[in-house]
Write a protein that holds these residues in place. Structure first.
Motif, PDB file in Angstrom:
ATOM      1  N   ASP A  33      -5.936   0.274  -0.748  1.00  0.00           N
ATOM      2  CA  ASP A  33      -6.368  -1.175  -0.388  1.00  0.00           C
ATOM      3  C   ASP A  33      -6.862  -1.994  -1.440  1.00  0.00           C
ATOM      4  O   ASP A  33      -6.326  -3.142  -1.768  1.00  0.00           O
ATOM      5  CB  ASP A  33      -7.476  -0.997   0.648  1.00  0.00           C
ATOM      6  CG  ASP A  33      -7.159  -0.358   1.977  1.00  0.00           C
ATOM      7  OD1 ASP A  33      -5.781  -0.609   2.293  1.00  0.00           O
ATOM      8  OD2 ASP A  33      -8.015   0.373   2.583  1.00  0.00           O
ATOM      9  N   LYS A  34      -7.594  -1.207  -2.509  1.00  0.00           N
ATOM     10  CA  LYS A  34      -8.037  -2.137  -3.617  1.00  0.00           C
ATOM     11  C   LYS A  34      -6.839  -2.670  -4.578  1.00  0.00           C
ATOM     12  O   LYS A  34      -6.996  -3.721  -5.016  1.00  0.00           O
ATOM     13  CB  LYS A  34      -9.215  -1.369  -4.491  1.00  0.00           C
ATOM     14  CG  LYS A  34      -9.644  -1.920  -5.496  1.00  0.00           C
ATOM     15  CD  LYS A  34     -10.510  -0.957  -6.327  1.00  0.00           C
ATOM     16  CE  LYS A  34     -11.251  -1.618  -7.753  1.00  0.00           C
ATOM     17  NZ  LYS A  34     -12.005  -0.789  -8.353  1.00  0.00           N
ATOM     18  N   LYS A  35      -6.050  -1.759  -4.839  1.00  0.00           N
ATOM     19  CA  LYS A  35      -4.935  -2.179  -5.874  1.00  0.00           C
ATOM     20  C   LYS A  35      -3.999  -3.237  -5.014  1.00  0.00           C
ATOM     21  O   LYS A  35      -3.527  -4.077  -5.587  1.00  0.00           O
ATOM     22  CB  LYS A  35      -3.999  -0.945  -6.074  1.00  0.00           C
ATOM     23  CG  LYS A  35      -4.673  -0.006  -6.986  1.00  0.00           C
ATOM     24  CD  LYS A  35      -3.977   1.246  -7.080  1.00  0.00           C
ATOM     25  CE  LYS A  35      -4.775   2.434  -7.975  1.00  0.00           C
ATOM     26  NZ  LYS A  35      -4.130   3.550  -8.261  1.00  0.00           N
ATOM     27  N   SER A  36      -3.802  -3.148  -3.666  1.00  0.00           N
ATOM     28  CA  SER A  36      -3.176  -4.252  -2.941  1.00  0.00           C
ATOM     29  C   SER A  36      -3.700  -5.493  -3.184  1.00  0.00           C
ATOM     30  O   SER A  36      -3.067  -6.435  -3.084  1.00  0.00           O
ATOM     31  CB  SER A  36      -3.025  -3.611  -1.555  1.00  0.00           C
ATOM     32  OG  SER A  36      -2.463  -4.650  -0.770  1.00  0.00           O
ATOM     33  N   LYS A  37      -4.910  -5.284  -2.803  1.00  0.00           N
ATOM     34  CA  LYS A  37      -5.596  -6.915  -2.854  1.00  0.00           C
ATOM     35  C   LYS A  37      -5.595  -7.328  -4.150  1.00  0.00           C
ATOM     36  O   LYS A  37      -5.692  -8.495  -4.365  1.00  0.00           O
ATOM     37  CB  LYS A  37      -7.173  -6.473  -2.436  1.00  0.00           C
ATOM     38  CG  LYS A  37      -7.845  -7.999  -2.308  1.00  0.00           C
ATOM     39  CD  LYS A  37      -9.228  -7.837  -1.924  1.00  0.00           C
ATOM     40  CE  LYS A  37      -9.989  -9.213  -1.411  1.00  0.00           C
ATOM     41  NZ  LYS A  37      -9.939 -10.293  -2.628  1.00  0.00           N
ATOM     42  N   LEU A  38      -5.855  -6.675  -5.261  1.00  0.00           N
ATOM     43  CA  LEU A  38      -5.946  -7.089  -6.769  1.00  0.00           C
ATOM     44  C   LEU A  38      -4.555  -7.794  -6.887  1.00  0.00           C
ATOM     45  O   LEU A  38      -4.446  -8.743  -7.351  1.00  0.00           O
ATOM     46  CB  LEU A  38      -6.225  -6.062  -7.548  1.00  0.00           C
ATOM     47  CG  LEU A  38      -7.359  -5.581  -7.851  1.00  0.00           C
ATOM     48  CD1 LEU A  38      -7.581  -4.051  -8.528  1.00  0.00           C
ATOM     49  CD2 LEU A  38      -8.540  -6.403  -8.510  1.00  0.00           C
ATOM     50  N   LYS A  87       0.696  -1.124   0.104  1.00  0.00           N
ATOM     51  CA  LYS A  87       0.048  -0.170   0.137  1.00  0.00           C
ATOM     52  C   LYS A  87       0.834   1.430  -0.182  1.00  0.00           C
ATOM     53  O   LYS A  87       0.507   2.431   0.635  1.00  0.00           O
ATOM     54  CB  LYS A  87      -1.013   0.140   1.165  1.00  0.00           C
ATOM     55  CG  LYS A  87      -1.723  -1.443   1.410  1.00  0.00           C
ATOM     56  CD  LYS A  87      -2.821  -1.267   2.462  1.00  0.00           C
ATOM     57  CE  LYS A  87      -3.488  -2.571   2.555  1.00  0.00           C
ATOM     58  NZ  LYS A  87      -4.313  -2.551   3.757  1.00  0.00           N
ATOM     59  N   ASP A  95      -5.651   7.896  -1.987  1.00  0.00           N
ATOM     60  CA  ASP A  95      -6.879   7.748  -1.466  1.00  0.00           C
ATOM     61  C   ASP A  95      -6.542   6.237  -0.723  1.00  0.00           C
ATOM     62  O   ASP A  95      -6.223   5.389  -1.651  1.00  0.00           O
ATOM     63  CB  ASP A  95      -8.063   7.468  -2.251  1.00  0.00           C
ATOM     64  CG  ASP A  95      -9.099   6.955  -1.521  1.00  0.00           C
ATOM     65  OD1 ASP A  95      -9.970   7.742  -1.016  1.00  0.00           O
ATOM     66  OD2 ASP A  95      -9.550   5.955  -1.798  1.00  0.00           O
ATOM     67  N   GLN A 144      -8.629   3.869   0.284  1.00  0.00           N
ATOM     68  CA  GLN A 144      -9.477   2.716  -0.164  1.00  0.00           C
ATOM     69  C   GLN A 144      -8.997   2.398  -1.457  1.00  0.00           C
ATOM     70  O   GLN A 144      -8.993   1.349  -1.720  1.00  0.00           O
ATOM     71  CB  GLN A 144     -10.911   3.355  -0.341  1.00  0.00           C
ATOM     72  CG  GLN A 144     -11.363   3.288   1.070  1.00  0.00           C
ATOM     73  CD  GLN A 144     -13.091   3.653   0.835  1.00  0.00           C
ATOM     74  OE1 GLN A 144     -13.459   4.272  -0.173  1.00  0.00           O
ATOM     75  NE2 GLN A 144     -13.664   3.600   1.985  1.00  0.00           N
ATOM     76  N   ASP A 145      -8.448   3.358  -2.388  1.00  0.00           N
ATOM     77  CA  ASP A 145      -7.756   2.922  -3.526  1.00  0.00           C
ATOM     78  C   ASP A 145      -6.533   2.246  -3.534  1.00  0.00           C
ATOM     79  O   ASP A 145      -6.291   1.028  -4.310  1.00  0.00           O
ATOM     80  CB  ASP A 145      -7.491   4.132  -4.375  1.00  0.00           C
ATOM     81  CG  ASP A 145      -7.245   3.770  -5.856  1.00  0.00           C
ATOM     82  OD1 ASP A 145      -7.814   2.999  -6.643  1.00  0.00           O
ATOM     83  OD2 ASP A 145      -6.083   4.494  -6.316  1.00  0.00           O
ATOM     84  N   LEU A 196      -1.478  -0.053 -12.245  1.00  0.00           N
ATOM     85  CA  LEU A 196      -2.043   0.388 -11.285  1.00  0.00           C
ATOM     86  C   LEU A 196      -1.244   1.415 -10.312  1.00  0.00           C
ATOM     87  O   LEU A 196      -1.608   1.618  -9.152  1.00  0.00           O
ATOM     88  CB  LEU A 196      -2.362  -1.104 -10.103  1.00  0.00           C
ATOM     89  CG  LEU A 196      -3.360  -1.903 -10.803  1.00  0.00           C
ATOM     90  CD1 LEU A 196      -3.298  -3.192  -9.816  1.00  0.00           C
ATOM     91  CD2 LEU A 196      -4.898  -1.063 -10.684  1.00  0.00           C
ATOM     92  N   ASP A 238      -3.854 -10.864  -4.597  1.00  0.00           N
ATOM     93  CA  ASP A 238      -4.455 -12.267  -5.018  1.00  0.00           C
ATOM     94  C   ASP A 238      -4.053 -12.733  -6.483  1.00  0.00           C
ATOM     95  O   ASP A 238      -3.835 -14.190  -6.462  1.00  0.00           O
ATOM     96  CB  ASP A 238      -5.899 -11.945  -5.323  1.00  0.00           C
ATOM     97  CG  ASP A 238      -6.682 -11.594  -4.300  1.00  0.00           C
ATOM     98  OD1 ASP A 238      -6.401 -11.936  -3.022  1.00  0.00           O
ATOM     99  OD2 ASP A 238      -7.999 -11.142  -4.180  1.00  0.00           O
TER     100      ASP A 238
END
Length: 373
Positions: free
Chosen positions: A348-353, A299, A343, A345-346, A317, A356
């Motif tokens: 966080d989203k990129k990290s998870k993508l 992150k 941001d 939340q952004d 990303l 995974d």
């Protein structure tokens, strides 16, 4: 079925991404409970590391007899081991399939299915990088070595689509053998918090080679140092071949703003990453590029050169700059990134993508499917 992991390519001291791929993959096999069919062939100095990562796995140790630190001497020694010793191990232990964690797989075709990951063919496909030209004799040796490896392999693993296309371009005869499998990433996210990024540090990793292009980052930071209150932290060894990095910093009186950490542990590296404002990778070439992915997963706002592999692996990303060797273009993007409000939340989203996509257990399972197919 007996699957052998040929890990003689691991070095005594951590050599970066290539070793990490092998260790992450081994951990994935272990966590997926699929090591019962496997054994690891390695030099004696790697036994404790293997045991700590995959307790209970069968290990076939080989005594290391190369005392030279010269690259070509070690290369010749690995050729000898893979040509003379490994065929005997394959026969003695009834190996059905063998996975080579690197190129230089020996001069003979083994009497089992052989899978090899060359970790790019930079020495052939990019003979000149960062204005440094690979000597002709090294170019010829690598060109022949890759040809023999690919001829004797049943499957060639490419780390990215860019890597796959390059191998197919320079060795079209073996294009049908290539299988793209991304590199495994292992990172714990349990204690990662956005507010922990409290230092005024820009960080970069992997300083060891000319093509990592750290000199462009140093020059770019020099251009912006009076426009920001951030410092530049350069993580990793600085061998003699890139000693000009330290010379430039010293000669231009940048020591108070640019720091070299030397080699640090993986845990220490992650801690520095997590408290940093920005990660930068100005590389001219990558076969995969693990550190940028790791930074995004952790992150951290990330800025990389827009070369084909970086864009593929980071999935668009993060932030990019080009041309890679233009310190003015990099300086401009550094300032933009440092002023940018990211941001959470952004991030966080990129990290998870990416976590995974490159999860070490998922990638290990992909390798296992290849082994048993």
């Amino acid at each position: 079925m007996r699957i052998a992991l040929n890990y003689i390519y691991l070095e005594k001291s951590h050599s970066g991404g290539k070793d990490q791929v092998g260790l992450n993959l081994l951990k994935g096999f272990y966590d997926n409970n699929i090591i019962s069919q496997m054994c690891v062939i390695c030099f004696e100095y790697s036994v404790k590391t293997i045991e700590s990562i995959a307790p209970g796995i069968k290990i076939i140790p080989i005594k290391y007899k190369c005392h030279s630190t010269k690259e070509m001497h070690r290369m010749a020694y690995l050729t000898w081991v893979n040509t003379v010793i490994i065929p005997k191990i394959v026969k003695k232990y009834s190996i059905d399939k063998i996975f080579h964690l690197g190129c230089n797989n020996g001069l003979v075709k083994l009497k089992c299915t052989s899978i090899s990951i060359p970790f790019d063919i930079k020495a052939v496909a990019h003979r000149v990088l960062a204005h440094v030209k690979i000597p002709f004799y090294k170019y010829i040796i690598h060109k022949i070595m890759y040809y023999i490896d690919f001829k004797n392999a049943d499957t060639i693993v490419a780390m990215s689509d860019v890597d796959k296309a390059e191998i197919a371009q320079y060795y079209p005869k073996f294009a049908n053998k290539i299988r793209r499998i991304y590199c495994p990433i292992k990172i714990e996210l349990k204690n990662i918090k956005h507010q922990s990024k409290t230092t005024k540090n820009i960080v970069a990793l992997n300083l060891q080679f000319h093509h990592k292009n750290i000199i462009t980052l140093i020059k770019a930071f020099e251009l912006i140092k009076d426009k920001c209150d951030y410092n530049l932290l350069l993580i990793g060894k600085v061998p003699q071949r890139v000693s000009y990095l330290k010379d430039y910093v010293k000669n231009n009186h940048l020591e108070q703003r640019i720091k070299f950490t030397g080699f640090i542990s993986e845990d220490a590296k992650n801690k520095l990453f997590q408290t940093s404002a920005l990660y930068v990778n100005p590389t001219l070439y990558e076969g995969f590029g693990m550190t940028a992915v790791e930074a995004i997963i952790l992150k951290i706002p990330t800025l990389v050169s827009r070369i084909a592999t970086n864009y593929e692996i980071t999935q668009g990303l993060c932030d990019y700059y080009e041309p890679a060797e233009d310190e003015h273009a990099l300086a401009e993007m550094l300032l933009k990134c440092l002023k940018k409000n990211y941001d959470n939340q952004d991030l966080d989203k990129k990290s998870k993508l990416l976590l995974d996509k490159y999860d070490y257990r998922r990638i290990a399972n992909e390798y296992y499917k290849l082994f048993v197919s």
